[in-house]
Design an enzyme around this catalytic site. Structure first.
Site, PDB file in Angstrom:
ATOM      1  N   ALA A  15       0.860  -1.200   0.000  1.00 39.92           N
ATOM      2  CA  ALA A  15       0.000   0.000   0.000  1.00 39.92           C
ATOM      3  C   ALA A  15       0.887   1.237   0.000  1.00 39.92           C
ATOM      4  O   ALA A  15       1.742   1.388   0.864  1.00 39.92           O
ATOM      5  CB  ALA A  15      -0.903   0.012   1.226  1.00 39.92           C
ATOM      6  N   CYS A  16       0.714   2.102  -1.027  1.00 32.71           N
ATOM      7  CA  CYS A  16       1.527   3.326  -1.120  1.00 32.71           C
ATOM      8  C   CYS A  16       0.614   4.547  -1.030  1.00 32.71           C
ATOM      9  O   CYS A  16      -0.604   4.409  -1.059  1.00 32.71           O
ATOM     10  CB  CYS A  16       2.322   3.325  -2.425  1.00 32.71           C
ATOM     11  SG  CYS A  16       1.305   3.608  -3.871  1.00 32.71           S
ATOM     12  N   PRO A  17       1.176   5.764  -0.936  1.00 32.18           N
ATOM     13  CA  PRO A  17       0.344   6.950  -0.667  1.00 32.18           C
ATOM     14  C   PRO A  17      -0.746   7.243  -1.711  1.00 32.18           C
ATOM     15  O   PRO A  17      -1.878   7.502  -1.346  1.00 32.18           O
ATOM     16  CB  PRO A  17       1.356   8.101  -0.604  1.00 32.18           C
ATOM     17  CG  PRO A  17       2.657   7.449  -0.256  1.00 32.18           C
ATOM     18  CD  PRO A  17       2.596   6.089  -0.885  1.00 32.18           C
TER      19      PRO A  17
ATOM     20  N   THR B  99       2.135   0.649  -5.164  1.00 28.76           N
ATOM     21  CA  THR B  99       1.446  -0.499  -4.576  1.00 28.76           C
ATOM     22  C   THR B  99       1.604  -1.722  -5.487  1.00 28.76           C
ATOM     23  O   THR B  99       1.930  -2.823  -5.039  1.00 28.76           O
ATOM     24  CB  THR B  99      -0.054  -0.171  -4.421  1.00 28.76           C
ATOM     25  OG1 THR B  99      -0.169   0.968  -3.580  1.00 28.76           O
ATOM     26  CG2 THR B  99      -0.827  -1.334  -3.825  1.00 28.76           C
TER      27      THR B  99
END
Lengths: 97, 835
Positions: A8-10, A16
């Site tokens: 999970a990335c920003p 992601t």
């Protein structure tokens, strides 16, 4: 070894999925079985069930943000790293398991 | 024994000209000396000198002491104490222009370039370069000696000039009601009797052998530089007042040497002014005028309309123009809304990239201009051109105009000492009709009066010109002028498809009267009776016209909604008042309901109806205009290509739904949100050869991101490219998207993106991206996604790309592939179809 992972990335647009791919690729290379759940702009995909998690030896959480349903991983041995680490040196993460 | 009062400066903007002149007025008339001491700086000001008060640099909340000393000090102190406590705090009502404005951030490349810049509101887009000419500024007329006069004689001339000026100010003040203009004249008056100002001039004559002209020039230079050094922008702007007073004083002393009315312009000029009247604009040599920068904030004044039609890039509401020097080379960038000077290599590189993007953009638009405008489901809306001069017609039709929706004839009549003759008019009308090549041309009869006065018609100055004697209302009073114009137009009608339009119609008799004159002229011209076959229509800009469409339709053949005036009259909101910008919005639901009512009724009556105001020029309003079912929108020629492109992406059926929803909204903001909805438009494919650059010359990360966003912009895929750029940089700030192996995947999720897009840049030289492996980046893949699109559609493609880019084979194919078409085709094959 059987492994589960979450990425999970920003913004949930790119990293992601890049990290998921990298973990899958590395697991294949090292001879592990892996199932990677992505929490990105499309929501949760390839969701890990409790059975998936209970049946795995360890979990990798390659995340930059708080994830959905973190309690699923309460009882499993896990390594949490930033998404960047999964991209840059995935083998080092597997070595920690 | 001096009397003293201590207080903190209650003025929100400190002591500037307006409160200082109120204080000066209160202190006048007493024998006692009245001083104001700024305890922060220790400076002591004479309360009877505006300049001295201003020079004391009193800022908000500065500790101050008022000291009164002398014969009538008791009365003077009582008066001054009452003034300071009761009046002074209310002396500085906020002016709309000074309200802090939110500007979009400038592109990073330019912002960090080290060049100087001021931001403003862009009202005519484009970029112009030239040397600064200050209009309304101070300029000594040629041929005046600055020194060497007889001192006594020069003193006398100065004194009588000042006296004359005072009495002129008195006269003007007596004629003015309360308001900003009155305050301005009062401030000028107190400057002109300021002891310091007058003393400095007298001293220049006595001690330095100056003439009156030399003394004025010296005082102007002295006070201007003093004000320009101040921190308070309000004070810096007051340089213009000093200059006005000095100019007026000069004109009183040397009536023959009045500063030239026509401003001489260098080869390429940018005019910088507090404000510019339409007349002043028309007096400029437009072949040399490359840009306009005004401090005044109005968006729809007629100067703006003029500048737009002549394509002169224009900024308004620019604070701090006093800081730009005369003859400084500047760039008026009305694309970004900034005036830029003191160019650096970085700024020059920005403009090099910008020029490249514009070339691409105009190529793309040109392709749309060449075909008729249709919505994606085949709906038709003609896009016509608004013209103010026949010279523009060629450009308009080259840009794809379906006709001329409005030719404003008043510009033929403005800026001259007598009405144009029949032949001159005929020539202009014939030229427009001929360049239309058989397409319809709507020519509007003279729309003059109020804010567009003509000296030879001698219209009286009015208290409220927009509600006054103007448009069709003056026709009976100036019948010969109108008769000549009608006759000329009827003659010219043989050269094309002419339709005539009447301005400011508010009742039936007005239209009937013109119809009568027209028929009579027609009969006289061809010697037969009967009515004139040329189509006659009316502007719907006075709300009353909207409520007698049935009656008007019996006399008239077509209608054109003038949205600017209709909106201003309907909402009772002055379009030049920045404070009312929220009310003066065509998205006000009540206004949309009015438009709907007008168009629906005219549809039932079988009449053609167009719209020719500013509302039509905004691509984001198109869904509403299509939804209304108008026959035509008419806009400035430069906007036609973009509007046609946007039109082709919209579905008429969806637009009708959008309008229905808008009619049920409670506010303009809600309508704005409806217009932002994605599903109105048909999305173009995510990947296209136009979004791939295989020989990119970016020298660093800033340039690469700029170029990638430029590609989106050129293809019309960014609503607001600057916000796309900001969003991309905001993401880079979290951590670099250079993930190694020479690849970077910058990305953003923002509704400043118009269409989800993938941009690929293959760089000639690797650039530092702060990548994970520390290696330079050679390939940049930008993923631009609309935020409101959420999980649907394009996201699947982006996710697939993100996964594939982790594989060497995929990267190698992009890095070593062929041209842009080849790369786009490869990506098209490898990525799942977007929805």
């Amino acid at each position: 070894m059987k492994i589960v992972a979450v990425t999970a990335c920003p913004t949930g647009i790119a990293h992601t999925y890049m990290a998921a791919e990298q973990l899958e690729k590395t697991a294949r290379k090292l001879g592990h079985a892996i199932k990677v759940e992505t929490q990105g702009a499309m929501g949760i995909e390839n969701k890990l069930t409790q059975a998936d998690i209970d049946g795995a030896a360890a979990a990798i959480l390659a995340v930059d943000i708080a994830i959905e349903e973190p309690e699923r991983f309460d009882r499993i041995r896990k390594v949490q790293v930033p998404v960047q680490a999964a991209l840059k040196s995935p083998e080092a993460i597997f070595a920690q398991l | 024994m001096p009397l003293e009062l201590a207080f903190a400066c209650p003025l929100p903007n400190g002591m500037h000209a307006r409160p200082a002149s109120a204080l000066e007025a209160a202190a006048r008339g007493f024998a006692a000396e009245v001083q104001l001491i700024n305890q922060r700086t220790g400076s002591v000001a004479d309360a009877r000198s505006v300049m001295s008060l201003v020079a004391a640099d009193i800022r908000p909340n500065d500790p101050c002491v008022l000291r009164v000393n002398g014969a009538d000090e008791r009365q003077a102190f009582a008066r001054m104490k009452a003034f300071v406590e009761e009046t002074l705090p209310h002396c500085d009502p906020p002016l709309p222009q000074q309200e802090p404005q939110e500007w979009l951030p400038l592109p990073r490349l330019l912002r960090n370039s080290g060049a100087r810049m001021l931001q403003g509101t862009s009202v005519v887009r484009g970029i112009g370069r030239g040397r600064v000419v200050r209009a309304g500024g101070f300029r000594l007329p040629d041929g005046l000696a600055l020194s060497g006069g007889v001192a006594a004689e020069e003193r006398r001339r100065l004194a009588s000039g000042l006296e004359l000026l005072q009495s002129d100010y008195e006269r003007r003040l007596a004629a003015l009601g309360q308001g900003v203009e009155r305050e301005l004249v009062a401030a000028h008056q107190s400057l002109a009797r300021d002891g310091w100002f007058c003393g400095l001039m007298t001293e220049a004559i006595a001690a330095r052998g100056k003439t009156a002209a030399g003394a004025i020039a010296e005082a102007e230079a002295h006070f201007s530089s003093m004000l320009l050094a101040r921190e308070n922008p309000l004070l810096r702007e007051r340089v213009l007042d000093i200059q006005d007073v000095c100019r007026e004083l000069l004109a009183r002393i040397y009536p023959g040497a009045k500063a030239e009315r026509e401003l001489p312009l260098p080869e390429a000029a940018v005019v910088v002014a507090e404000t510019l009247t339409p007349g002043q604009f028309l007096a400029l040599d437009r072949s040399r005028l490359k840009g306009l920068v005004l401090a005044e904030a109005g968006r729809t004044s007629h100067t703006v309309v003029l500048a737009r039609s002549f394509g002169v890039p224009m900024l308004v509401g620019v604070a701090g123009i006093a800081g730009i020097s005369e003859s400084e080379p500047v760039t008026v960038d009305a694309e970004l809304g900034a005036v830029v000077w003191g160019m650096t290599p970085g700024a020059l590189r920005y403009y090099e990239l910008q020029a490249r993007r514009e070339r691409r953009r105009s190529e793309v638009l040109q392709r749309h201009a060449a075909v008729p405008a249709r919505t994606s489901d085949g709906g038709r809306l003609e896009v016509g051109a608004n013209l103010v001069s026949s010279e523009e017609a060629g450009l308009a039709f080259a840009s794809g105009a379906d006709g001329v929706g409005l030719f404003r004839t008043e510009m033929l009549f403005l800026g001259r000492s007598a009405a144009p003759g029949e032949e001159e008019q005929f020539d202009a009308y014939r030229r427009v009709l001929e360049s239309a090549g058989g397409k319809p041309v709507i020519i509007r009869l003279l729309d003059i009066g109020g804010d567009k006065p003509l000296p030879y018609l001698q219209l009286p100055k009015e208290e409220n010109p927009f509600l006054g004697y103007r448009g069709i209302r003056i026709y009976r009073g100036f019948e010969p002028v109108i008769r000549t114009q009608l006759r000329t137009l009827l003659r010219a009608s043989a050269h094309g498809r002419l339709r005539l339009l009447l301005p400011m119609v508010s009742c039936l008799e007005e239209a009937r009267w013109v119809r009568g004159v027209m028929d009579a002229e027609w009969t006289a011209m061809n010697g037969r009776g009967g009515s004139c076959p040329i189509a006659l229509g009316a502007m719907i800009e006075v709300p009353s016209a909207a409520f007698q469409l049935d009656e008007l339709s019996r006399e008239l053949d077509f209608f054109s909604i003038g949205s600017n005036d209709l909106l201003q009259y309907f909402m009772a909101a002055d379009r030049a008042d920045a404070r009312l910008a929220g009310l003066y919005s065509p998205l006000q639901p009540a206004f949309l309901r009015l438009l709907k009512q007008i168009v629906d009724r005219l549809r039932q009556l079988g009449k053609w109806v167009g719209l020719c105001g500013e509302m039509g020029g905004q691509a984001r309003h198109l869904p509403l205009l299509i939804g209304l079912g108008l026959d035509e929108i008419s806009v400035a020629p430069s906007l036609i290509g973009e509007l046609k492109r946007e039109l082709s992406r919209l579905s008429a059926a969806r637009c009708r739904e959008c309008l229905e929803n808008a009619l049920r909204c409670g506010s303009a903001a809600e309508v704005e949100r409806l217009l932002a909805a994605k599903d109105l438009r048909q999305a173009p494919p995510l990947v296209a050869p136009e979004l791939v650059e295989v020989d990119c010359d970016a020298a660093n990360k800033e340039e690469a991101i700029q170029i990638a966003v430029d590609l989106l912009h050129a293809q019309g895929r960014a609503v607001e490219p600057r916000l796309v750029e900001e969003a991309v940089w905001a993401r880079e700030q979290v951590y670099s998207t250079g993930f190694g192996a020479g690849f970077a995947v910058p990305h953003c999720k923002s509704d400043a993106v118009a269409e989800g897009s993938l941009v690929v840049l293959r760089l000639k030289r690797g650039v530092d991206w702060g990548a994970l492996d520390g290696q330079p980046v050679r390939v940049v893949v930008l993923l631009a996604m609309r935020e409101s699109e959420g999980a649907s559609g394009h996201m699947k493609v982006f996710a697939s790309l993100a996964r594939q880019v982790m594989h060497e084979e995929f990267r190698a194919r992009i890095e070593r592939g062929g041209d842009a078409a080849d790369i786009a085709a490869f990506l098209g094959e490898r990525l799942p179809p977007g929805t």
